[in-house]
Structure formats: structure tokens, C-alpha cells
Motif scaffolding. Structure first.
Motif, PDB file in Angstrom:
ATOM      1  N   TRP A 128      -3.404   1.258  -3.353  1.00 37.94           N
ATOM      2  CA  TRP A 128      -3.751   0.129  -2.490  1.00 37.94           C
ATOM      3  C   TRP A 128      -5.030   0.390  -1.707  1.00 37.94           C
ATOM      4  O   TRP A 128      -5.885  -0.492  -1.552  1.00 37.94           O
ATOM      5  CB  TRP A 128      -2.588  -0.159  -1.532  1.00 37.94           C
ATOM      6  CG  TRP A 128      -2.903  -1.144  -0.466  1.00 37.94           C
ATOM      7  CD1 TRP A 128      -3.244  -2.452  -0.632  1.00 37.94           C
ATOM      8  CD2 TRP A 128      -2.936  -0.908   0.940  1.00 37.94           C
ATOM      9  NE1 TRP A 128      -3.477  -3.053   0.584  1.00 37.94           N
ATOM     10  CE2 TRP A 128      -3.289  -2.117   1.571  1.00 37.94           C
ATOM     11  CE3 TRP A 128      -2.678   0.206   1.734  1.00 37.94           C
ATOM     12  CZ2 TRP A 128      -3.404  -2.238   2.946  1.00 37.94           C
ATOM     13  CZ3 TRP A 128      -2.793   0.090   3.107  1.00 37.94           C
ATOM     14  CH2 TRP A 128      -3.147  -1.116   3.706  1.00 37.94           C
ATOM     15  N   LYS A 138      -8.153  -0.239  -3.673  1.00 35.89           N
ATOM     16  CA  LYS A 138      -8.453  -1.674  -3.715  1.00 35.89           C
ATOM     17  C   LYS A 138      -9.018  -2.144  -2.381  1.00 35.89           C
ATOM     18  O   LYS A 138      -9.913  -2.995  -2.320  1.00 35.89           O
ATOM     19  CB  LYS A 138      -7.187  -2.466  -4.044  1.00 35.89           C
ATOM     20  CG  LYS A 138      -6.517  -2.079  -5.350  1.00 35.89           C
ATOM     21  CD  LYS A 138      -7.379  -2.426  -6.544  1.00 35.89           C
ATOM     22  CE  LYS A 138      -6.685  -2.096  -7.854  1.00 35.89           C
ATOM     23  NZ  LYS A 138      -7.539  -2.394  -9.034  1.00 35.89           N
ATOM     24  N   PHE A 194       4.107  -5.082  -6.318  1.00 33.15           N
ATOM     25  CA  PHE A 194       2.701  -4.675  -6.240  1.00 33.15           C
ATOM     26  C   PHE A 194       2.170  -4.235  -7.605  1.00 33.15           C
ATOM     27  O   PHE A 194       1.094  -4.670  -8.042  1.00 33.15           O
ATOM     28  CB  PHE A 194       2.557  -3.550  -5.218  1.00 33.15           C
ATOM     29  CG  PHE A 194       1.181  -2.957  -5.146  1.00 33.15           C
ATOM     30  CD1 PHE A 194       0.131  -3.676  -4.611  1.00 33.15           C
ATOM     31  CD2 PHE A 194       0.938  -1.674  -5.613  1.00 33.15           C
ATOM     32  CE1 PHE A 194      -1.149  -3.126  -4.540  1.00 33.15           C
ATOM     33  CE2 PHE A 194      -0.330  -1.125  -5.556  1.00 33.15           C
ATOM     34  CZ  PHE A 194      -1.377  -1.848  -5.019  1.00 33.15           C
ATOM     35  N   ILE A 242      -0.826  -5.927 -10.297  1.00 38.19           N
ATOM     36  CA  ILE A 242      -1.968  -5.194 -10.842  1.00 38.19           C
ATOM     37  C   ILE A 242      -1.938  -5.210 -12.372  1.00 38.19           C
ATOM     38  O   ILE A 242      -2.962  -5.428 -13.036  1.00 38.19           O
ATOM     39  CB  ILE A 242      -1.972  -3.742 -10.311  1.00 38.19           C
ATOM     40  CG1 ILE A 242      -2.198  -3.735  -8.795  1.00 38.19           C
ATOM     41  CG2 ILE A 242      -3.050  -2.924 -11.006  1.00 38.19           C
ATOM     42  CD1 ILE A 242      -2.158  -2.353  -8.190  1.00 38.19           C
ATOM     43  N   GLY A 264      -2.283  -9.154 -13.671  1.00 37.70           N
ATOM     44  CA  GLY A 264      -3.113  -9.972 -12.796  1.00 37.70           C
ATOM     45  C   GLY A 264      -3.707 -11.178 -13.492  1.00 37.70           C
ATOM     46  O   GLY A 264      -3.932 -12.215 -12.855  1.00 37.70           O
ATOM     47  N   ALA A 293      -4.423  -8.581  -4.521  1.00 36.66           N
ATOM     48  CA  ALA A 293      -3.819  -7.250  -4.649  1.00 36.66           C
ATOM     49  C   ALA A 293      -3.821  -6.516  -3.311  1.00 36.66           C
ATOM     50  O   ALA A 293      -2.865  -5.805  -2.966  1.00 36.66           O
ATOM     51  CB  ALA A 293      -4.562  -6.448  -5.708  1.00 36.66           C
TER      52      ALA A 293
END
Length: 614
Positions: A382, A385, A445, A449, A452, A470
Motif C-alpha cells: 500500500w 502505491k 485490497f 490490485i 483492477g 487502490a
């Protein structure tokens, strides 16, 4: 003579005063003794020291005559008076209460809540600041975090645990607390006012650039640790603040001064004040992030805000020390069961062997390690990102401030529900909620990803890019996981220490919280490093990380179930021991003259015996 009763009641009489002992040297006949004990009660007089004493035995019709039935009734009254003396007058001895809570309890709970507030306020500032320092620094990125946790954070945590174990054997608890927390306070103050302003001078950037050109970009992570070593040290000290000050110092102190009943009632509520701290500290970080935008050109806004935030950290640290001193000075410690097995002092290796040999400690360690690995598998992905979406320190720090505020609000809400969960479903269910929440949100989550593309049109309608979506979904995953940890996982973990003996509690807590916590994070980092080397990137290894997450959470749930049974057994034993001690303190043994053999001499009675209560 008449029944001998343990000393409780209005008037206490020695069963064999000195003068009476001299008289009893002349042994009366059995018939005379029988007549005296069944018909006449010797008169009483009060001595100058408050004790009653016997006068000589004289048959006198004016003296009180007590029949066997009256004597039995008198004995019952004496027993009731003794029990009343043990429990005290329910009106006169009832402790004062405020809002239904004893004042003595409030003197413990309120300072502990304030301490937790200050500790979590500092931790939020330090946690957000450490990410900004190492992720946005020149020549660094989010990929530094797995290497930092594995090769720097874990060794320093192990070293601290070894030092803490040694210090726990030679220092008192008070001295140990101050010895540990004061260096943290001094370091964070020195970093803000000395180390960061001199970072351009103490960082070997030229050497790092030369090595990077020689070794290649795959060594960027390890070389970044050397390049920004002072920032990495700050990162590790901030991580240790969470492990040492929160877990070892605060919760160890809370377990020391609270009872199990108080813990069940108030431990979940400690997080209410703590998460108010998250909300306010998040707003503090956001304020200083926005303040940097308004400074003039040529001014290092980050240095200005860092000095202000480190000043707050030092002030909160001093407040923690003051609250600890006040509680130790004015709050009495609770009484523990006296039948705990005493354990000798052990060296470092002996302590580790002892902890490994305990199934209870192993299960508890499994919970901590599993949480660290699970949250790390999602968090680092995370943050990568997040760096792509918010590359500047200002934007990154501002987002982290909002993230901390939302985490505080979510955790505050769950704290309100946590006491209901503990009361309604017990320790076991509460311990299993956190892994369940982490599993569900982690799957969401990773699914976004991995898949997507199909979600892109829907995300576009919401005015977001897939990258921003995301980032937000990962933030929600972290918010819900951390709120479950703070409201349920941490109280469950700390309650599990309470029924342990002091030696296991101190050394086991140091080993689990200081070593197992970073071990879990480093374990997740090692898994990520292996995946990067094997599959080329974290994105390519995402499906495998999802499978690993599922296996770890399954082991976590199994350990929680095993620990539930052991915890309930220990708590039952502790309650039984307390009931036995309470019963023994209220026991009223009776040694009546009729129970003695006819040939037994009264002079054989103990020279010093308990006073008689009437």
C-alpha cells in the motif's frame, strides 16, 4: 474453657491471661472443671491496655449463668460478630465511589488513561514522521522498508530485549521504567534540533552514489540505509517506541497495578482516550504539513515543523514520567495471590529456553508474530502505491495525518463496542475478531490490485484513477485492521499476561513484545524480499502473497483457540486460590473444653493464644 474464637469482634479477651496461668498451675479436679465450665462464667474486667482479664474463679449466684443452649447461642453470635469484623460495617467501611466506581480504582484508571493518551499521541506523530523521512528522502523509496525492518529494526529489537532482560534482574521496576523511557525522550529531542539540521553533513551521499553506480540499482535498498542512516535510526527508534513504551512499559505497569476485574472493565476503555490522541495527533501532523506550504522560499519547512513536533514529543514524554511517578506515589498496589510459584532469576539463554518451553507463551507469541506478518504483507504494498500517488513530502505527510485521524475515529467507535464483546462473548471471541477483519479487508485490497481492469469503469465514474482507488482501499484495510488491533487484539493480549507469575510476565512480555513484534514485521519483509527476487516485483507476487496471508491467519486463529483454553484454566485457578485465601481469613476455629480429653491439662494449652471475642 469456653470456645476459643479467632480475634475479631467488639471486645478481645486473651484466653489465658498471665494471672490466670499462675492460678491454673494448680490442677482442679475433673468434676470441678466440669461444674465451672458448664455453670459459671468468670467475671471480666478491662485492663488499662484495652484487654480484658479474668478474675479468680468464685462460685457466685450473682454472676451470669449460661446454659449449654445459651452458650451455643452465644458462640453463634460471636461467630457472626467475627465475620462482621472481617467484612466490616457495610455502611461505615464501604469505599467511596464516583459514578459507581471506587475512588481507589479511579486513581489508577484516570492516570493510566492519560499515560496511554500521551504515549499514543507521540507514537502517531513518530509513525507518520518516520514514513515521510525514509520514503520521500532523496535516493530512497518504499522499497527500503523491507530491508530496514529486517536488517536494522530486528537486530536492534533483539539487542534491546537482551539488555532489558539483564536490567530487569538488577533494577527495581521504577528504575527500569525511567532507565528505558528517558533515552527515547532525549533522542527525539536531539534529532529534531541537532541531527536533522546536520543531516547534509553526516549523510554519506557521495559514497552511496558511487557504490550505487558500481553495484547497480538492485542494491538501492541496502545502500539507502547507509545513505540516510540518521533517518533510518529515527525510523527504528519510532518503531521501538511502539514496541517498548506502549507494550512493555505501559501495559506492564497497567498489569502491575490493576486487578483482573478492573482490566476486563477498563482495558478496552483505555483505547477511547488513546484514540482521541490519534485524532488530535493526526490533526497536528496535518496542520504542520499545511504550514510548510505557507513558508517563504529558501526556508526548510520540514525542519521547522520537525522541531515543533519533536518539542511536543518531548513534552508528552515528560508528562508520562510525571504520571508514572504520581501513581507509584499515591496509588496502592492490588494484592495478588500469594500461592504463585516463585521462579529463580535466570540468565538470558535460560530465560529464552524457559519461554520457548511454555505452550502459553508460544501461543501468545504466535498471535503477535502472525499479526506483524499479516499487516506487513499489505502495508508495504500500500505504501508503494501511496508514494506513487503523493510523491512530495508535504502531500504524503498530509495524507498520513488524515489517515491517522480516520484510524482514531474508527478505533474509538470499536472501543465503544469492545466492552460489550468482552462481556457478552468473552476473551476467546474477542481474540478472533482481529484476524477475521484483517483477512476480509486484505482479500479486498489484493483483489482490487489483481483485478483492477474490470473495476476501472466503475472507478472512473467515482472520479478516481485505479491508483487512487487502490490507495483508498488500502487505507481502509489499514484503518479497520488497526482499529481492531487497538480495541480488541491489544486488550486480549495484555489480559493474557495477568494470570502469569511475575518472572514469566516480565521476561515473557519483553521477549514477545520487543522481539516477536518486529520479528513478525521482519518476517513479512523477508517474504516480500524473497518474492521480489523470485518474481521480479511485488505486483507479480501479489497472488502468492494472498495465499500466504490466508495460511498465516489460519495459524493465528488456531493459536487463539488454544490460548483461550489455557487462559480460562489459569483464571479459574487464580479465582479458586483467591477464594481459598479469603475463606481462610474468615475461618473461625473452635477449641472447646469439652473436646479435650479428661486427662488433658489446661497448662498444655499454648502459652500465647488468640484473644477471645465476645
Amino acid at each position: 474453657m469456653e470456645g476459643l474464637i479467632q480475634p475479631r469482634g467488639i471486645l478481645s479477651l486473651p484466653t489465658k491471661p498471665i494471672g490466670a496461668r499462675r492460678t491454673l498451675l494448680l490442677q482442679p479436679s475433673h468434676a470441678l472443671k466440669q461444674r465451672l465450665f458448664t455453670r459459671n462464667l468468670p467475671p471480666l474486667s478491662i485492663s488499662s491496655n484495652g484487654h480484658s482479664k479474668f478474675q479468680s474463679f468464685h462460685p457466685n449466684p450473682h454472676k451470669i449463668l449460661i446454659s449449654h443452649r445459651e452458650r451455643n447461642r452465644g458462640f453463634i453470635c460471636k461467630a457472626e460478630a467475627a465475620a462482621a469484623g472481617e467484612g466490616g460495617d457495610s455502611t461505615a467501611l464501604t469505599p467511596p465511589k464516583v459514578f459507581g466506581v471506587e475512588v481507589t480504582t479511579l486513581k489508577k484508571i484516570i492516570p493510566l488513561g492519560l499515560m496511554f493518551f500521551c504515549i499514543l499521541f507521540n507514537y502517531t506523530i513518530l509513525r507518520d514522521t518516520k514514513d515521510v523521512l525514509v520514503v520521500t528522502a532523496k535516493g530512497s523509496s518504499a522499497e527500503i522498508i523491507p530491508f530496514l525492518k529486517t536488517w536494522v529494526n530486528l537486530p536492534m529489537a533483539i539487542g534491546f530485549m537482551l539488555l532489558y532482560t539483564k536490567l530487569s534482574n538488577v533494577l527495581s521496576k521504577k528504575a527500569l521504567f525511567y532507565t528505558v523511557i528517558v533515552p527515547f525522550i532525549a533522542y527525539f529531542g536531539a534529532f529534531g534540533f541537532v541531527m536533522y539540521p546536520l543531516s547534509s553533513l553526516i549523510h554519506p551521499e557521495a559514497l552511496a552514489d558511487k557504490l550505487l553506480a558500481t553495484l547497480g540499482p538492485r542494491f538501492m535498498g541496502p545502500l539507502a540505509i547507509m545513505r540516510i542512516w540518521s533517518f533510518c535510526l529515527f525510523y527504528v527508534m519510532a518503531e521501538l517506541w511502539g514496541s517498548v513504551v506502549v507494550s512493555v512499559l505501559f501495559w506492564g505497569f497497567a498489569n502491575q497495578i490493576t486487578t483482573v476485574d478492573e482490566a476486563k472493565k477498563f482495558y478496552p476503555l483505555f483505547g477511547l482516550g488513546a484514540n482521541v490522541a490519534l485524532i488530535f495527533s493526526g490533526r497536528t501532523v496535518k496542520y504542520f504539513s499545511n504550514m510548510r506550504k505557507n513558508l517563504g522560499p529558501g526556508v526548510d519547512g520540514w525542519a521547522v515543523s520537525l522541531k515543533a513536533m519533536m518539542s511536543i514529543v518531548v513534552g508528552m514524554g515528560l508528562a508520562i514520567c510525571f504520571l508514572y511517578w504520581w501513581v507509584n506515589r499515591y496509588v496502592p498496589l492490588p494484592t495478588r495471590s500469594k500461592k504463585k510459584k516463585a521462579k529463580p532469576q535466570m540468565g538470558t539463554m535460560e530465560s529464552l529456553k524457559f519461554l520457548v518451553s511454555s505452550p502459553y507463551i508460544r501461543d501468545l507469541a504466535t498471535l503477535v508474530v502472525a499479526y506483524g506478518i499479516s499487516i506487513n504483507l499489505v502495508e508495504v504494498t500500500w505504501k508503494s502505491k501511496l508514494k506513487a500517488q503523493f510523491p512530495s513530502p508535504n502531500e504524503y505527510s498530509a495524507f498520513m495525518g488524515d489517515f491517522s485521524t480516520c484510524t482514531g475515529i474508527a478505533t474509538f467507535t470499536m472501543m465503544l463496542l469492545s466492552q460489550y464483546v468482552f462481556d457478552k462473548y468473552g476473551w476467546g471471541v474477542a481474540a478472533k475478531i482481529t484476524p477475521t477483519v484483517l483477512l476480509v479487508t486484505g482479500v479486498a485490497f489484493f483483489s482490487l490490485i489483481l483485478f483492477g481492469g474490470p473495476f476501472a469503469p466503475l472507478v472512473a465514474k467515482l472520479g478516481m484513477t485505479p491508483l487512487l482507488a487502490a490507495v483508498y482501499v488500502g487505507a481502509l484495510q489499514n484503518i479497520f485492521s488497526k482499529s481492531a488491533k487497538y480495541s480488541l487484539f491489544d486488550p486480549c493480549k495484555e489480559m493474557a499476561y495477568i494470570p502469569l507469575d511475575e518472572d514469566t510476565k516480565v521476561k515473557g512480555k519483553a521477549a514477545i513484545d520487543v522481539v516477536c513484534n518486529p520479528l513478525g514485521k521482519s518476517g513479512g519483509a523477508l517474504i516480500q524480499q524473497f518474492m521480489i527476487l523470485t518474481f521480479g516485483s511485488l505486483a507479480s507476487s501479489t497472488p502468492y502473497l494472498g495465499v500466504i496471508l490466508l495460511g498465516i491467519v489460519t495459524a493465528w486463529l488456531a493459536a487463539a483457540k488454544s490460548l483461550e483454553g489455557q487462559f480460562n484454566t489459569l483464571m479459574s485457578e487464580e479465582e479458586l486460590e483467591k477464594e481459598m485465601e479469603r475463606a481462610s481469613s474468615l475461618k473461625i476455629p473452635v477449641v472447646s473444653q469439652e473436646d479435650a480429653s479428661p486427662g488433658e491439662s489446661t497448662s498444655q494449652l499454648p502459652e500465647k493464644s488468640a484473644p477471645t471475642s465476645i
